[in-house]
Design a protein around this motif. Structure first.
Motif, PDB file in Angstrom:
ATOM      1  N   LEU A  54       8.272  -7.381  -6.920  1.00  0.00           N
ATOM      2  CA  LEU A  54       9.334  -6.388  -6.721  1.00  0.00           C
ATOM      3  C   LEU A  54      10.618  -6.795  -7.420  1.00  0.00           C
ATOM      4  O   LEU A  54      11.179  -7.862  -7.142  1.00  0.00           O
ATOM      5  CB  LEU A  54       9.587  -6.239  -5.216  1.00  0.00           C
ATOM      6  CG  LEU A  54      10.706  -5.317  -4.767  1.00  0.00           C
ATOM      7  CD1 LEU A  54      10.387  -3.859  -5.126  1.00  0.00           C
ATOM      8  CD2 LEU A  54      10.922  -5.455  -3.259  1.00  0.00           C
ATOM      9  N   GLY A  68      16.466  -4.156  -3.917  1.00  0.00           N
ATOM     10  CA  GLY A  68      15.251  -4.948  -3.717  1.00  0.00           C
ATOM     11  C   GLY A  68      15.103  -5.398  -2.276  1.00  0.00           C
ATOM     12  O   GLY A  68      14.003  -5.366  -1.712  1.00  0.00           O
ATOM     13  N   LEU A  72      12.099  -4.504   0.108  1.00  0.00           N
ATOM     14  CA  LEU A  72      11.369  -5.622   0.707  1.00  0.00           C
ATOM     15  C   LEU A  72      11.204  -5.385   2.208  1.00  0.00           C
ATOM     16  O   LEU A  72      10.109  -5.511   2.756  1.00  0.00           O
ATOM     17  CB  LEU A  72      12.107  -6.945   0.456  1.00  0.00           C
ATOM     18  CG  LEU A  72      11.629  -8.154   1.255  1.00  0.00           C
ATOM     19  CD1 LEU A  72      10.196  -8.530   0.884  1.00  0.00           C
ATOM     20  CD2 LEU A  72      12.567  -9.331   1.042  1.00  0.00           C
ATOM     21  N   ARG A  73      12.294  -5.032   2.879  1.00  0.00           N
ATOM     22  CA  ARG A  73      12.223  -4.780   4.324  1.00  0.00           C
ATOM     23  C   ARG A  73      11.307  -3.598   4.635  1.00  0.00           C
ATOM     24  O   ARG A  73      10.552  -3.627   5.612  1.00  0.00           O
ATOM     25  CB  ARG A  73      13.622  -4.569   4.897  1.00  0.00           C
ATOM     26  CG  ARG A  73      14.433  -5.856   4.981  1.00  0.00           C
ATOM     27  CD  ARG A  73      15.735  -5.681   5.727  1.00  0.00           C
ATOM     28  NE  ARG A  73      16.704  -4.862   5.031  1.00  0.00           N
ATOM     29  CZ  ARG A  73      17.588  -5.318   4.139  1.00  0.00           C
ATOM     30  NH1 ARG A  73      17.629  -6.598   3.853  1.00  0.00           N
ATOM     31  NH2 ARG A  73      18.428  -4.498   3.562  1.00  0.00           N
ATOM     32  N   ARG A  76       7.701  -4.830   4.204  1.00  0.00           N
ATOM     33  CA  ARG A  76       7.351  -5.760   5.292  1.00  0.00           C
ATOM     34  C   ARG A  76       7.151  -5.002   6.609  1.00  0.00           C
ATOM     35  O   ARG A  76       6.317  -5.387   7.415  1.00  0.00           O
ATOM     36  CB  ARG A  76       8.435  -6.826   5.463  1.00  0.00           C
ATOM     37  CG  ARG A  76       8.683  -7.690   4.241  1.00  0.00           C
ATOM     38  CD  ARG A  76       7.576  -8.642   3.889  1.00  0.00           C
ATOM     39  NE  ARG A  76       7.378  -9.563   4.974  1.00  0.00           N
ATOM     40  CZ  ARG A  76       6.192 -10.055   5.324  1.00  0.00           C
ATOM     41  NH1 ARG A  76       5.127  -9.743   4.653  1.00  0.00           N
ATOM     42  NH2 ARG A  76       6.087 -10.881   6.329  1.00  0.00           N
ATOM     43  N   VAL A  84       5.290 -10.335  -0.721  1.00  0.00           N
ATOM     44  CA  VAL A  84       6.166  -9.747  -1.732  1.00  0.00           C
ATOM     45  C   VAL A  84       6.885 -10.874  -2.451  1.00  0.00           C
ATOM     46  O   VAL A  84       7.508 -11.729  -1.814  1.00  0.00           O
ATOM     47  CB  VAL A  84       7.204  -8.792  -1.091  1.00  0.00           C
ATOM     48  CG1 VAL A  84       8.139  -8.217  -2.145  1.00  0.00           C
ATOM     49  CG2 VAL A  84       6.515  -7.679  -0.314  1.00  0.00           C
ATOM     50  N   LEU A  86       9.844 -11.545  -5.164  1.00  0.00           N
ATOM     51  CA  LEU A  86      11.009 -10.874  -5.747  1.00  0.00           C
ATOM     52  C   LEU A  86      11.234 -11.348  -7.172  1.00  0.00           C
ATOM     53  O   LEU A  86      11.010 -12.516  -7.500  1.00  0.00           O
ATOM     54  CB  LEU A  86      12.242 -11.151  -4.896  1.00  0.00           C
ATOM     55  CG  LEU A  86      12.155 -10.676  -3.444  1.00  0.00           C
ATOM     56  CD1 LEU A  86      13.388 -11.113  -2.666  1.00  0.00           C
ATOM     57  CD2 LEU A  86      11.972  -9.166  -3.375  1.00  0.00           C
ATOM     58  N   GLY A  99      16.617 -13.016   0.235  1.00  0.00           N
ATOM     59  CA  GLY A  99      15.271 -12.486   0.037  1.00  0.00           C
ATOM     60  C   GLY A  99      14.239 -13.231   0.860  1.00  0.00           C
ATOM     61  O   GLY A  99      13.392 -12.628   1.511  1.00  0.00           O
ATOM     62  N   ALA A 104      10.445 -12.386   1.942  1.00  0.00           N
ATOM     63  CA  ALA A 104       9.805 -12.550   0.632  1.00  0.00           C
ATOM     64  C   ALA A 104       8.980 -13.832   0.628  1.00  0.00           C
ATOM     65  O   ALA A 104       9.359 -14.830   1.238  1.00  0.00           O
ATOM     66  CB  ALA A 104      10.850 -12.600  -0.477  1.00  0.00           C
TER      67      ALA A 104
END
Length: 174
Positions: A54, A68, A72-73, A76, A84, A86, A99, A104
Motif C-alpha cells: 500500500l 495510507g 491501512l486501518r 485491518r 499490509v 506500506l 504505520g 502494518a
C-alpha cells in the motif's frame, strides 16, 4: 512454480504498478493492482488476497502519509489477518512508527531495492504462516489431552487443570 498466492498493490503511479507487476509476477500466483485506494476493499471482497502493498500517498502534492494510514486501518478492520506493507517516497521515522502502530506488517521506501522488497514480502508471508492462533493451540491441546486419556473427560479435565464443565464448554466451541 509460484510459492506465494495473491498480492494487491495500491499506488497512484502507473509506472510503479508496471514495475511491481514485472518484479512480482514470478513470485506470486496473482498480482492485482489499482491506482485508486477506493478499489482496495472491493477487490479484497471479490477474492482472497494474501498480502497488500500500500502506497502512503494518493493525492498529488500530498505527502503526509495520512491517506495510507486511513486505508491501512480500513483494511485491518475488514481483513485483520491480511498483512499490509506500506510503501512511500516520503519516509520518515515518525511515519513508519505510525504505520507499524496502526498494524502494518512492514514499511518500505521508494525507490526500493528489488531484492530487499522481495525478501520483506516473503518474510511477512512466511511469518504469517508460522503463527498459530491461541484458539488453535488450545483446541489442539484439548484434543491431544482427551486422546491421551482415551476419552475420559474427567481425567482430561484434571490434566488440563480445569473443571469438567469448563472442558464441556470448550469442547462445544471445537
Amino acid at each position: 512454480m509460484n510459492k506465494y498466492g495473491t498480492i494487491l498493490i495500491a499506488d497512484d503511479n502507473d509506472a510503479i504498478l508496471t514495475a511491481m507487476r514485472y518484479l512480482l509476477d514470478g513470485v506470486f500466483a496473482q498480482v492485482l493492482t489499482t491506482t485508486s485506494p477506493d478499489d482496495i476493499l472491493k477487490m479484497m471482497a471479490q477474492q482472497p488476497v494474501d498480502i497488500v502493498l500500500l502506497d502512503m500517498n494518493f493525492t498529488l502534492g500530498v505527502n503526509t502519509g495520512n491517506e495510507g494510514l486511513f486505508w491501512l486501518r480500513a483494511i485491518r478492520k475488514q481483513h485483520p489477518q491480511t498483512p499490509v506493507v506500506l510503501l512511500t517516497a516520503y519516509a520518515d521515522i515518525n511515519l513508519a512508527v505510525k504505520g507499524l502502530k496502526s498494524g502494518a506488517a512492514d514499511f518500505l521506501t521508494k525507490p526500493w531495492d528489488n531484492e530487499q522488497l522481495l525478501r520483506k514480502l516473503k518474510d511477512v508471508l512466511d511469518m504469517q504462516q508460522e503463527i498459530v492462533s491461541l484458539d488453535e493451540m488450545e483446541r489442539e491441546h484439548i484434543r491431544r489431552t482427551i486422546d491421551h486419556c482415551h476419552g475420559n473427560l474427567t481425567q482430561a479435565a484434571e490434566l488440563l487443570g480445569i473443571t469438567r464443565q469448563t472442558l464441556y464448554n470448550k469442547m462445544k466451541r471445537l
